[in-house]
Design an enzyme around this catalytic site. Structure first.
Site, PDB file in Angstrom:
ATOM      1  N   GLY A 136       0.812  -1.217   0.000  1.00  0.00           N
ATOM      2  CA  GLY A 136       0.000   0.000   0.000  1.00  0.00           C
ATOM      3  C   GLY A 136       0.842   1.262   0.000  1.00  0.00           C
ATOM      4  O   GLY A 136       0.582   2.208  -0.762  1.00  0.00           O
ATOM      5  N   ALA A 194      10.287   4.591  11.811  1.00  0.00           N
ATOM      6  CA  ALA A 194       9.681   5.924  11.929  1.00  0.00           C
ATOM      7  C   ALA A 194       8.592   5.916  12.999  1.00  0.00           C
ATOM      8  O   ALA A 194       7.932   4.896  13.209  1.00  0.00           O
ATOM      9  CB  ALA A 194       9.086   6.333  10.591  1.00  0.00           C
ATOM     10  N   ALA A 239      -8.112 -15.830  -3.761  1.00  0.00           N
ATOM     11  CA  ALA A 239      -7.758 -17.234  -4.005  1.00  0.00           C
ATOM     12  C   ALA A 239      -7.045 -17.800  -2.787  1.00  0.00           C
ATOM     13  O   ALA A 239      -6.433 -17.064  -2.017  1.00  0.00           O
ATOM     14  CB  ALA A 239      -6.845 -17.341  -5.225  1.00  0.00           C
ATOM     15  N   ARG A 242      -9.369 -25.106  15.483  1.00  0.00           N
ATOM     16  CA  ARG A 242     -10.251 -25.250  16.658  1.00  0.00           C
ATOM     17  C   ARG A 242     -11.728 -25.240  16.287  1.00  0.00           C
ATOM     18  O   ARG A 242     -12.579 -25.622  17.075  1.00  0.00           O
ATOM     19  CB  ARG A 242      -9.939 -24.175  17.694  1.00  0.00           C
ATOM     20  N   LYS A 264       5.397 -17.272  -0.913  1.00  0.00           N
ATOM     21  CA  LYS A 264       4.412 -18.335  -0.687  1.00  0.00           C
ATOM     22  C   LYS A 264       4.067 -19.032  -1.999  1.00  0.00           C
ATOM     23  O   LYS A 264       4.110 -20.244  -2.114  1.00  0.00           O
ATOM     24  CB  LYS A 264       3.164 -17.709  -0.044  1.00  0.00           C
ATOM     25  N   GLU A 303      -2.586 -23.076   3.114  1.00  0.00           N
ATOM     26  CA  GLU A 303      -1.552 -23.047   2.069  1.00  0.00           C
ATOM     27  C   GLU A 303      -0.259 -23.706   2.549  1.00  0.00           C
ATOM     28  O   GLU A 303       0.357 -24.494   1.825  1.00  0.00           O
ATOM     29  CB  GLU A 303      -1.293 -21.599   1.643  1.00  0.00           C
ATOM     30  N   GLY A 355      -6.880 -22.294  10.783  1.00  0.00           N
ATOM     31  CA  GLY A 355      -7.759 -22.713   9.678  1.00  0.00           C
ATOM     32  C   GLY A 355      -7.974 -21.625   8.657  1.00  0.00           C
ATOM     33  O   GLY A 355      -8.894 -21.712   7.844  1.00  0.00           O
ATOM     34  N   GLU A 412     -14.973 -23.643 -18.873  1.00  0.00           N
ATOM     35  CA  GLU A 412     -16.201 -23.633 -19.678  1.00  0.00           C
ATOM     36  C   GLU A 412     -17.407 -24.108 -18.859  1.00  0.00           C
ATOM     37  O   GLU A 412     -18.549 -23.804 -19.181  1.00  0.00           O
ATOM     38  CB  GLU A 412     -16.050 -24.474 -20.949  1.00  0.00           C
ATOM     39  N   HIS A 439     -13.176 -24.788 -25.180  1.00  0.00           N
ATOM     40  CA  HIS A 439     -13.192 -26.243 -25.047  1.00  0.00           C
ATOM     41  C   HIS A 439     -11.885 -26.858 -25.525  1.00  0.00           C
ATOM     42  O   HIS A 439     -11.362 -26.407 -26.536  1.00  0.00           O
ATOM     43  CB  HIS A 439     -14.365 -26.796 -25.868  1.00  0.00           C
ATOM     44  N   ASP A 465      -3.104  -3.509   5.724  1.00  0.00           N
ATOM     45  CA  ASP A 465      -3.339  -4.453   6.824  1.00  0.00           C
ATOM     46  C   ASP A 465      -3.515  -3.763   8.175  1.00  0.00           C
ATOM     47  O   ASP A 465      -4.241  -4.261   9.029  1.00  0.00           O
ATOM     48  CB  ASP A 465      -2.148  -5.416   6.947  1.00  0.00           C
ATOM     49  N   TYR A 512      -6.487 -19.009   5.414  1.00  0.00           N
ATOM     50  CA  TYR A 512      -5.874 -19.406   4.149  1.00  0.00           C
ATOM     51  C   TYR A 512      -4.367 -19.644   4.278  1.00  0.00           C
ATOM     52  O   TYR A 512      -3.818 -20.526   3.603  1.00  0.00           O
ATOM     53  CB  TYR A 512      -6.216 -18.407   3.025  1.00  0.00           C
ATOM     54  N   TYR A 561      11.625  -2.511  -6.268  1.00  0.00           N
ATOM     55  CA  TYR A 561      10.852  -1.559  -5.445  1.00  0.00           C
ATOM     56  C   TYR A 561      11.667  -0.292  -5.165  1.00  0.00           C
ATOM     57  O   TYR A 561      11.148   0.819  -5.183  1.00  0.00           O
ATOM     58  CB  TYR A 561      10.385  -2.234  -4.145  1.00  0.00           C
ATOM     59  N   CYS A 592       2.731 -13.181  -0.167  1.00  0.00           N
ATOM     60  CA  CYS A 592       2.195 -13.725  -1.426  1.00  0.00           C
ATOM     61  C   CYS A 592       3.255 -14.341  -2.335  1.00  0.00           C
ATOM     62  O   CYS A 592       3.092 -15.460  -2.818  1.00  0.00           O
ATOM     63  CB  CYS A 592       1.496 -12.630  -2.230  1.00  0.00           C
ATOM     64  N   CYS A 635       4.116  -8.797   1.372  1.00  0.00           N
ATOM     65  CA  CYS A 635       3.778  -9.531   0.145  1.00  0.00           C
ATOM     66  C   CYS A 635       5.031 -10.020  -0.564  1.00  0.00           C
ATOM     67  O   CYS A 635       5.136 -11.196  -0.924  1.00  0.00           O
ATOM     68  CB  CYS A 635       2.953  -8.613  -0.756  1.00  0.00           C
TER      69      CYS A 635
HETATM   70  C1  LIG Z   1       2.141 -15.849   4.362  1.00  0.00           C
HETATM   71  C2  LIG Z   1       1.290 -14.772   3.707  1.00  0.00           C
HETATM   72  C3  LIG Z   1       0.747 -15.002   2.471  1.00  0.00           C
HETATM   73  C4  LIG Z   1      -0.030 -14.025   1.858  1.00  0.00           C
HETATM   74  N1  LIG Z   1      -0.565 -14.301   0.640  1.00  0.00           N
HETATM   75  C5  LIG Z   1      -1.324 -13.382   0.021  1.00  0.00           C
HETATM   76  C6  LIG Z   1      -1.856 -13.631  -1.273  1.00  0.00           C
HETATM   77  O1  LIG Z   1      -1.649 -14.697  -1.855  1.00  0.00           O
HETATM   78  N2  LIG Z   1      -2.599 -12.664  -1.850  1.00  0.00           N
HETATM   79  C7  LIG Z   1      -2.844 -11.468  -1.232  1.00  0.00           C
HETATM   80  O2  LIG Z   1      -3.518 -10.617  -1.816  1.00  0.00           O
HETATM   81  N3  LIG Z   1      -2.354 -11.207   0.009  1.00  0.00           N
HETATM   82  C8  LIG Z   1      -1.604 -12.134   0.640  1.00  0.00           C
HETATM   83  N4  LIG Z   1      -1.079 -11.870   1.869  1.00  0.00           N
HETATM   84  C9  LIG Z   1      -1.403 -10.580   2.527  1.00  0.00           C
HETATM   85  C10 LIG Z   1      -0.555  -9.438   1.993  1.00  0.00           C
HETATM   86  O3  LIG Z   1       0.810  -9.767   2.095  1.00  0.00           O
HETATM   87  C11 LIG Z   1      -0.845  -8.167   2.801  1.00  0.00           C
HETATM   88  O4  LIG Z   1      -2.237  -7.934   2.808  1.00  0.00           O
HETATM   89  C12 LIG Z   1      -0.147  -6.944   2.211  1.00  0.00           C
HETATM   90  O5  LIG Z   1       1.241  -7.132   2.175  1.00  0.00           O
HETATM   91  C13 LIG Z   1      -0.479  -5.710   3.057  1.00  0.00           C
HETATM   92  O6  LIG Z   1       0.203  -4.596   2.556  1.00  0.00           O
HETATM   93  P1  LIG Z   1       0.488  -3.345   3.511  1.00  0.00           P
HETATM   94  O7  LIG Z   1       1.029  -2.272   2.617  1.00  0.00           O
HETATM   95  O8  LIG Z   1      -0.685  -3.041   4.336  1.00  0.00           O
HETATM   96  O9  LIG Z   1       1.606  -3.846   4.522  1.00  0.00           O
HETATM   97  P2  LIG Z   1       3.024  -4.506   4.275  1.00  0.00           P
HETATM   98  O10 LIG Z   1       3.167  -5.014   2.897  1.00  0.00           O
HETATM   99  O11 LIG Z   1       3.236  -5.463   5.375  1.00  0.00           O
HETATM  100  O12 LIG Z   1       4.044  -3.300   4.424  1.00  0.00           O
HETATM  101  C14 LIG Z   1       4.250  -2.650   5.640  1.00  0.00           C
HETATM  102  C15 LIG Z   1       5.691  -2.169   5.673  1.00  0.00           C
HETATM  103  O13 LIG Z   1       5.825  -1.225   6.723  1.00  0.00           O
HETATM  104  C16 LIG Z   1       7.102  -1.411   7.340  1.00  0.00           C
HETATM  105  N5  LIG Z   1       7.037  -0.792   8.651  1.00  0.00           N
HETATM  106  C17 LIG Z   1       6.237  -1.179   9.691  1.00  0.00           C
HETATM  107  N6  LIG Z   1       6.402  -0.321  10.733  1.00  0.00           N
HETATM  108  C18 LIG Z   1       7.309   0.615  10.345  1.00  0.00           C
HETATM  109  C19 LIG Z   1       7.888   1.745  10.979  1.00  0.00           C
HETATM  110  N7  LIG Z   1       7.515   2.115  12.207  1.00  0.00           N
HETATM  111  N8  LIG Z   1       8.807   2.458  10.289  1.00  0.00           N
HETATM  112  C20 LIG Z   1       9.184   2.108   9.012  1.00  0.00           C
HETATM  113  N9  LIG Z   1       8.661   1.045   8.384  1.00  0.00           N
HETATM  114  C21 LIG Z   1       7.728   0.323   9.031  1.00  0.00           C
HETATM  115  C22 LIG Z   1       7.254  -2.927   7.356  1.00  0.00           C
HETATM  116  O14 LIG Z   1       8.603  -3.298   7.509  1.00  0.00           O
HETATM  117  C23 LIG Z   1       6.681  -3.295   6.000  1.00  0.00           C
HETATM  118  O15 LIG Z   1       7.685  -3.348   4.995  1.00  0.00           O
HETATM  119  C24 LIG Z   1      -0.268 -12.799   2.507  1.00  0.00           C
HETATM  120  C25 LIG Z   1       0.284 -12.549   3.767  1.00  0.00           C
HETATM  121  C26 LIG Z   1       1.054 -13.526   4.360  1.00  0.00           C
HETATM  122  C27 LIG Z   1       1.651 -13.257   5.708  1.00  0.00           C
END
Ligand SMILES: Cc1cc2nc3c(=O)[nH]c(=O)nc-3n(C[C@H](O)[C@H](O)[C@H](O)COP(=O)(O)OP(=O)(O)OC[C@H]3O[C@@H](n4cnc5c(N)ncnc54)[C@H](O)[C@@H]3O)c2cc1C
Length: 451
Positions: free
Chosen positions: A16, A115, A340, A198, A51, A181, A175, A440, A435, A302, A177, A99, A48, A43
């Site tokens: 995000g 931060a 998914a 549970r 994984k 996985e 239980g 389909e 097909h 998140d 995803y 990135y 993601c 991610c």
């Molecule tokens: C095992 C696993 C599998 C997943 N599989 C999927 C999938 O298949 N498909 C899907 O859509 N989603 C999946 N997700 C969920 C997805 O990864 C998250 O929803 C997504 O990464 C959330 O993005 P975000 O920007 O909110 O946070 P994040 O991507 O977690 O980014 C937050 C960032 O903030 C940084 N940060 C935190 N606090 C501070 C601070 N105080 N100062 C500086 N930096 C900081 C962290 O280090 C991190 O890099 C999965 C998650 C997990 C754990």
């Protein structure tokens, strides 16, 4: 007029935060982002992407079993966990670099470190104070493990990606995803796998036909699924873990992975001191525009505990950029968000479940099919694909599509477009199928199942 160092200061360079930062910079804003751990966030580093790479690796195990029916013989079959993890890590490093380049090329200033919010326009990082007109909290979430005797021996998904060796036996608890996985990954790679949950059946919130079909398929493959249970304590003797369940059963494993929940990464962020309201679980309270209780502080992804998915965090980031710097106040849409589960086999879903349609009290029809995929007519594998549509009886609109089977995620992505366009069952029916494909079947189901 107050002068600030930046127009936007984003905390967290994950899914995000990176999207919001670079799009805002593209609209002409002066943007900085802070990252304390890894570029690309959960991610890219422990979510993601790694994984799905492990899921691909785990599917080769089955493919080797299946190839004899197609005339192939493979003389030696050996799996090297260390090689897989090394290659996965190389790919993650490459993505970290991409990135970084995205941010640099967009003109975003990157601060590496932890931060904290000091007040409504000030962030502290590395002993410096930086001011911004807007602060965007995009700090993501972190796995949580409940406290019980021996819980310190449990690992989470974070550590699972870096295990030095493939465990011979593994217990996956949870239980959701992520648990499902990882059970598929470990089992597919050759570990003896037990999954504990549970509740009565895993994947709460998914359609019951997905939940039941997947449970059947996992059991057929040999995953030891145990519902209505939990771990009471873990003991460690040498390298062996012994888990005592609530009914007294003792299970042994080299690793026990808890995938029982994630909490917002808001502790030690200064948010409460700055007056930002948090929920009981630490998630940032936001309105439909992702604005927190403080006008100049926004939060996405998140850490707001809305839908913990990468594309949702990205959509929220884009919406904030449009709202703040493109003169287009935007509320992200949470309607028909497809998702998914990269289990073995895959599941995917969009729209309403049968249980949700029933709870709404509306009249609806269910179309369902279950069949042996063409591929397995020669492999002999006893696998079923399940597809299901929920259709509003009064409007004929398709309200939900659900699938368990190979490539379910790829197929349901297209269905999500149809649902967002308000497609009716009649329009599904007049669509010509491809097909022979599994997809389909979504346009050839003609008779509702008796209700
Ligand atoms: C095992 C696993 C599998 C997943 N599989 C999927 C999938 O298949 N498909 C899907 O859509 N989603 C999946 N997700 C969920 C997805 O990864 C998250 O929803 C997504 O990464 C959330 O993005 P975000 O920007 O909110 O946070 P994040 O991507 O977690 O980014 C937050 C960032 O903030 C940084 N940060 C935190 N606090 C501070 C601070 N105080 N100062 C500086 N930096 C900081 C962290 O280090 C991190 O890099 C999965 C998650 C997990 C754990």
């Amino acid at each position: 007029m107050a002068q600030y160092d930046y127009d936007l200061f984003t905390i967290g360079a994950g899914s995000g935060g990176v999207r919001a930062s670079r799009v805002s910079a593209g609209y002409g804003a002066k943007v900085a982002v802070a990252e304390e751990r890894y570029l690309g966030g959960t991610c890219v580093n422990v979510g993601c992407i790694p994984k799905k790479l492990l899921v691909y690796a785990s599917h080769y195990g089955e493919d080797f079993d299946d190839l004899a029916g197609y005339g192939w013989t493979v003389s030696e079959r050996r799996f090297d966990w260390a090689k897989l993890i090394e290659n996965k890590n190389k790919e993650i490093s490459r993505l970290n670099g991409i990135y970084r380049k995205i941010l640099v090329d967009s003109g975003v200033t990157l601060f590496e470190g932890h931060a904290e919010v000091v007040d409504e326009h000030t962030v502290a990082i590395g002993g410096k104070r930086i001011t911004a007109k807007y602060i965007l909290v995009a700090v993501g979430s972190w796995p949580t493990v409940p406290e019980f005797p021996g819980s310190e021996y449990a690992i989470t998904s974070n550590e699972a990606f870096y295990l030095p060796a493939l465990p011979k036996r593994v217990i996956v608890v949870g239980g959701g995803y992520i648990g499902v996985e990882f059970a598929g990954i470990f089992h597919g790679l050759g570990a003896q796998t037990t999954q504990l949950y549970r509740g009565k059946l895993f994947l709460r919130g998914f359609d019951d036909d997905i939940r039941n079909t997947l449970a059947d398929e996992m059991r057929k493959r040999g995953v030891d699924l145990r519902f209505d249970t939990d771990i009471r304590k873990i003991e460690k003797t040498g390298g062996l873990l012994s888990a005592t369940l609530i009914d007294g059963t003792v299970l042994h494993a080299e690793q026990i992975l808890f995938a029982t929940g994630r909490g917002s990464k808001t502790p030690n962020l200064g948010l409460e001191k700055a007056g930002v309201q948090l929920k009981f679980n630490g998630a940032v309270v936001v309105d439909e525009y992702s604005n927190s209780s403080i006008d100049s502080i926004y939060a996405i992804g998140d850490c707001t505990d809305r839908m913990m998915l990468t594309p949702v965090a990205i959509a929220e980031g884009m919406a904030v950029a449009n709202t703040l710097f493109n003169n287009k106040p935007t509320k992200p849409s949470y309607l028909n968000v497809p998702t998914a589960v990269f289990s073995t086999p895959n599941c995917a879903t969009v729209g309403m479940t049968e249980a949700a349609a029933r709870a709404c009290g509306q009249a609806f029809d269910v179309y369902r099919t279950s069949f042996k995929p063409l591929r397995h007519t020669l492999t002999g594998r006893d696998e079923r694909t399940m597809m299901k549509l929920i259709v509003d009886r009064s409007t004929d609109r398709v309200l939900g599509c659900h699938m368990v089977g190979a490539d379910a995620g790829e197929i349901i992505q297209g269905m999500a477009i149809a649902l967002n366009c308000g497609a009716t069952k009649a329009q599904f029916d007049m669509t010509v199928g491809i097909h022979p494909s599994a997809a389909e079947e979504f346009v050839t189901m003609r008779t509702p199942v008796p209700s």
